[in-house]
Design a protein around this motif. Structure first.
Motif, PDB file in Angstrom:
ATOM      1  N   PRO A 117     -82.039  32.243-103.729  1.00  0.00           N
ATOM      2  CA  PRO A 117     -81.288  30.993-103.557  1.00  0.00           C
ATOM      3  C   PRO A 117     -80.028  31.172-102.714  1.00  0.00           C
ATOM      4  CG  PRO A 117     -81.970  31.253-105.839  1.00  0.00           C
ATOM      5  CD  PRO A 117     -82.234  32.558-105.158  1.00  0.00           C
ATOM      6  N   ALA A 118     -79.362  32.329-102.860  1.00  0.00           N
ATOM      7  CA  ALA A 118     -78.156  32.588-102.070  1.00  0.00           C
ATOM      8  C   ALA A 118     -78.493  32.623-100.585  1.00  0.00           C
ATOM      9  CB  ALA A 118     -77.510  33.903-102.500  1.00  0.00           C
ATOM     10  N   TYR A 119     -79.568  33.325-100.247  1.00  0.00           N
ATOM     11  CA  TYR A 119     -79.957  33.433 -98.841  1.00  0.00           C
ATOM     12  C   TYR A 119     -80.312  32.067 -98.265  1.00  0.00           C
ATOM     13  CZ  TYR A 119     -82.394  34.721 -94.585  1.00  0.00           C
ATOM     14  OH  TYR A 119     -82.774  34.810 -93.264  1.00  0.00           O
ATOM     15  N   ILE A 120     -81.155  31.329 -98.972  1.00  0.00           N
ATOM     16  CA  ILE A 120     -81.601  30.031 -98.456  1.00  0.00           C
ATOM     17  C   ILE A 120     -80.423  29.086 -98.264  1.00  0.00           C
ATOM     18  CG2 ILE A 120     -82.993  27.986 -98.962  1.00  0.00           C
ATOM     19  CD1 ILE A 120     -84.950  29.820-100.440  1.00  0.00           C
ATOM     20  N   SER A 121     -79.505  29.073 -99.214  1.00  0.00           N
ATOM     21  CA  SER A 121     -78.356  28.172 -99.107  1.00  0.00           C
ATOM     22  C   SER A 121     -77.461  28.540 -97.930  1.00  0.00           C
ATOM     23  CB  SER A 121     -77.546  28.190-100.405  1.00  0.00           C
ATOM     24  OG  SER A 121     -76.919  29.446-100.601  1.00  0.00           O
ATOM     25  N   GLU A 122     -77.448  29.820 -97.547  1.00  0.00           N
ATOM     26  CA  GLU A 122     -76.552  30.275 -96.489  1.00  0.00           C
ATOM     27  C   GLU A 122     -77.138  30.155 -95.085  1.00  0.00           C
ATOM     28  OE1 GLU A 122     -74.145  33.433 -99.358  1.00  0.00           O
ATOM     29  OE2 GLU A 122     -75.411  34.195 -97.729  1.00  0.00           O
ATOM     30  N   ILE A 123     -78.438  29.895 -94.978  1.00  0.00           N
ATOM     31  CA  ILE A 123     -79.014  29.696 -93.645  1.00  0.00           C
ATOM     32  C   ILE A 123     -79.355  28.231 -93.389  1.00  0.00           C
ATOM     33  CG2 ILE A 123     -80.000  32.017 -93.580  1.00  0.00           C
ATOM     34  CD1 ILE A 123     -82.779  30.564 -93.974  1.00  0.00           C
ATOM     35  N   SER A 125     -78.575  23.970 -93.388  1.00  0.00           N
ATOM     36  CA  SER A 125     -77.502  23.016 -93.142  1.00  0.00           C
ATOM     37  C   SER A 125     -77.254  22.191 -94.397  1.00  0.00           C
ATOM     38  CB  SER A 125     -77.874  22.094 -91.979  1.00  0.00           C
ATOM     39  OG  SER A 125     -79.066  21.387 -92.265  1.00  0.00           O
ATOM     40  N   ALA A 126     -76.140  21.482 -94.415  1.00  0.00           N
ATOM     41  CA  ALA A 126     -75.758  20.726 -95.609  1.00  0.00           C
ATOM     42  C   ALA A 126     -76.794  19.668 -95.981  1.00  0.00           C
ATOM     43  CB  ALA A 126     -74.399  20.068 -95.389  1.00  0.00           C
ATOM     44  N   HIS A 127     -77.385  19.000 -94.978  1.00  0.00           N
ATOM     45  CA  HIS A 127     -78.305  17.902 -95.286  1.00  0.00           C
ATOM     46  C   HIS A 127     -79.685  18.380 -95.722  1.00  0.00           C
ATOM     47  CE1 HIS A 127     -79.598  18.729 -91.114  1.00  0.00           C
ATOM     48  NE2 HIS A 127     -80.740  18.171 -91.462  1.00  0.00           N
ATOM     49  N   SER A 128     -80.020  19.647 -95.468  1.00  0.00           N
ATOM     50  CA  SER A 128     -81.342  20.152 -95.864  1.00  0.00           C
ATOM     51  C   SER A 128     -81.268  21.209 -96.958  1.00  0.00           C
ATOM     52  CB  SER A 128     -82.062  20.751 -94.645  1.00  0.00           C
ATOM     53  OG  SER A 128     -81.363  21.885 -94.155  1.00  0.00           O
ATOM     54  N   ARG A 129     -80.068  21.572 -97.364  1.00  0.00           N
ATOM     55  CA  ARG A 129     -79.897  22.689 -98.304  1.00  0.00           C
ATOM     56  C   ARG A 129     -80.606  22.450 -99.630  1.00  0.00           C
ATOM     57  NH1 ARG A 129     -74.410  23.500 -97.840  1.00  0.00           N
ATOM     58  NH2 ARG A 129     -74.960  24.691 -95.973  1.00  0.00           N
ATOM     59  N   GLY A 130     -80.474  21.257-100.165  1.00  0.00           N
ATOM     60  CA  GLY A 130     -81.097  20.962-101.458  1.00  0.00           C
ATOM     61  C   GLY A 130     -82.606  21.101-101.413  1.00  0.00           C
ATOM     62  N   LEU A 216     -70.992  27.615 -83.158  1.00  0.00           N
ATOM     63  CA  LEU A 216     -69.594  28.046 -83.157  1.00  0.00           C
ATOM     64  C   LEU A 216     -68.790  27.316 -84.231  1.00  0.00           C
ATOM     65  CD1 LEU A 216     -68.971  28.233 -79.307  1.00  0.00           C
ATOM     66  CD2 LEU A 216     -68.955  30.156 -80.904  1.00  0.00           C
ATOM     67  N   LYS A 217     -69.090  26.034 -84.428  1.00  0.00           N
ATOM     68  CA  LYS A 217     -68.401  25.261 -85.459  1.00  0.00           C
ATOM     69  C   LYS A 217     -68.688  25.823 -86.847  1.00  0.00           C
ATOM     70  CE  LYS A 217     -68.087  20.764 -83.111  1.00  0.00           C
ATOM     71  NZ  LYS A 217     -68.547  19.346 -83.117  1.00  0.00           N
ATOM     72  N   GLU A 218     -69.953  26.155 -87.096  1.00  0.00           N
ATOM     73  CA  GLU A 218     -70.282  26.698 -88.416  1.00  0.00           C
ATOM     74  C   GLU A 218     -69.688  28.089 -88.597  1.00  0.00           C
ATOM     75  OE1 GLU A 218     -73.996  27.452 -91.479  1.00  0.00           O
ATOM     76  OE2 GLU A 218     -74.238  26.132 -89.747  1.00  0.00           O
ATOM     77  N   LEU A 219     -69.667  28.858 -87.530  1.00  0.00           N
ATOM     78  CA  LEU A 219     -69.044  30.177 -87.601  1.00  0.00           C
ATOM     79  C   LEU A 219     -67.584  30.051 -88.016  1.00  0.00           C
ATOM     80  CD1 LEU A 219     -69.216  33.273 -87.004  1.00  0.00           C
ATOM     81  CD2 LEU A 219     -68.425  32.722 -84.696  1.00  0.00           C
ATOM     82  N   GLN A 220     -66.875  29.122 -87.398  1.00  0.00           N
ATOM     83  CA  GLN A 220     -65.473  28.913 -87.730  1.00  0.00           C
ATOM     84  C   GLN A 220     -65.318  28.392 -89.146  1.00  0.00           C
ATOM     85  OE1 GLN A 220     -62.877  29.814 -85.690  1.00  0.00           O
ATOM     86  NE2 GLN A 220     -61.712  29.456 -87.576  1.00  0.00           N
ATOM     87  N   SER A 221     -66.259  27.536 -89.570  1.00  0.00           N
ATOM     88  CA  SER A 221     -66.208  26.994 -90.928  1.00  0.00           C
ATOM     89  C   SER A 221     -66.362  28.100 -91.967  1.00  0.00           C
ATOM     90  CB  SER A 221     -67.314  25.949 -91.109  1.00  0.00           C
ATOM     91  OG  SER A 221     -67.354  25.479 -92.441  1.00  0.00           O
ATOM     92  N   ILE A 222     -67.284  29.030 -91.702  1.00  0.00           N
ATOM     93  CA  ILE A 222     -67.487  30.151 -92.621  1.00  0.00           C
ATOM     94  C   ILE A 222     -66.236  31.017 -92.679  1.00  0.00           C
ATOM     95  CG2 ILE A 222     -68.810  32.262 -93.029  1.00  0.00           C
ATOM     96  CD1 ILE A 222     -71.213  30.873 -91.725  1.00  0.00           C
TER      97      ILE A 222
END
Length: 238
Positions: A117-123, A125-130, A216-222
């Motif tokens: 679950p950790a891996y899947i949640s981290e790869i 996007s927010a709208h498809s994570r669930g 790049l945006k997600e990289l900065q967000s992380i």
């Protein structure tokens, strides 16, 4: 997006093996009790429950390798444990070796509940994570169903040793999982937080997102989120 789905589905196969491994033992219950002539207490607490004891240990300690060696490498070891457990359980000649192989399979089950679950949640996007994380949960139930069907189809195929086929057949999906898991990339969040490897993380994020700007945006967000977590940790530790 298709790559993210493929990677998530591959990782979610750990859930299939979880469900399969948990239920497949039901086909061996009566035969091994008769074969090894163990007491009801020993059979129930030691032999039949050993995988559950391993699951408890794996779930409690699974966060350690997930953090130290990464989500992907942990999942590779999960697959190896499943494979060894399936082959060893099917070939076991005594209740002690049988219990040992069931135990290490249980460790794989427990560790997968942390790493997958950790891996899947981290790869994702927010709208498809669930939806993507739910693949793991779905595969647990699917694995349970297939285990019952498999036990039914293999019943009687090997005479008194049909239970060996029931347990050993798990080696097939376990081997397939081991091969497929090598094809998924490492978690970009783990690469940044634990390894400070922005280049590798960005390369993975570019595969996930349709354009470099989003990556790049997600990289900065992380990075920003990691900074906040570090400050909070220092605040409470100091």
């Amino acid at each position: 997006m298709n790559k993210t789905w493929n990677w998530s589905l591959t990782v979610a196969l750990a859930g299939f093996l979880f469900g399969f491994d948990t239920v497949v033992i039901s086909g061996a219950n009566a035969p091994i009790k008769e074969l090894w002539e163990t007491s009801a207490w020993f059979h129930g607490v030691f032999i039949m429950s050993m995988a559950l004891w391993g699951t408890v240990l794996g779930s409690l300690a699974g966060g350690i390798p997930t953090k130290l060696i990464g989500r992907k490498n942990t999942l590779i070891w999960v697959g190896i444990l499943y494979l060894i457990s399936a082959v060893g359980s099917g070939l076991a000649q005594d209740p002690y070796s049988f219990s040992f192989f069931r135990f290490i399979g249980g460790i794989g089950v427990g560790a997968s509940t942390v790493a997958a679950p950790a891996y899947i949640s981290e790869i994702s996007s927010a709208h498809s994570r669930g939806r993507l994380v739910a693949l793991y949960q779905f595969n647990i139930v699917f694995g349970i169903l297939i285990a019952f069907i498999s036990n039914y189809l293999l019943s009687g195929i090997g005479g008194a040793n049909d239970w060996r086929f029931m347990l050993g057949i798990e080696a097939i999906p376990a081997a397939l999982y081991c091969l497929l898991i090598f094809g998924v990339p490492k978690s970009p969040r783990w690469l940044i937080v634990e390894k400070n490897d922005e280049a590798s993380a960005l390369a993975t994020l570019k595969l996930i997102h349709e354009n470099e700007l989003d990556a790049l945006k997600e990289l900065q967000s992380i990075k920003d989120h990691n900074t906040v977590e570090s400050r909070s940790s220092n605040l409470f530790s100091g």
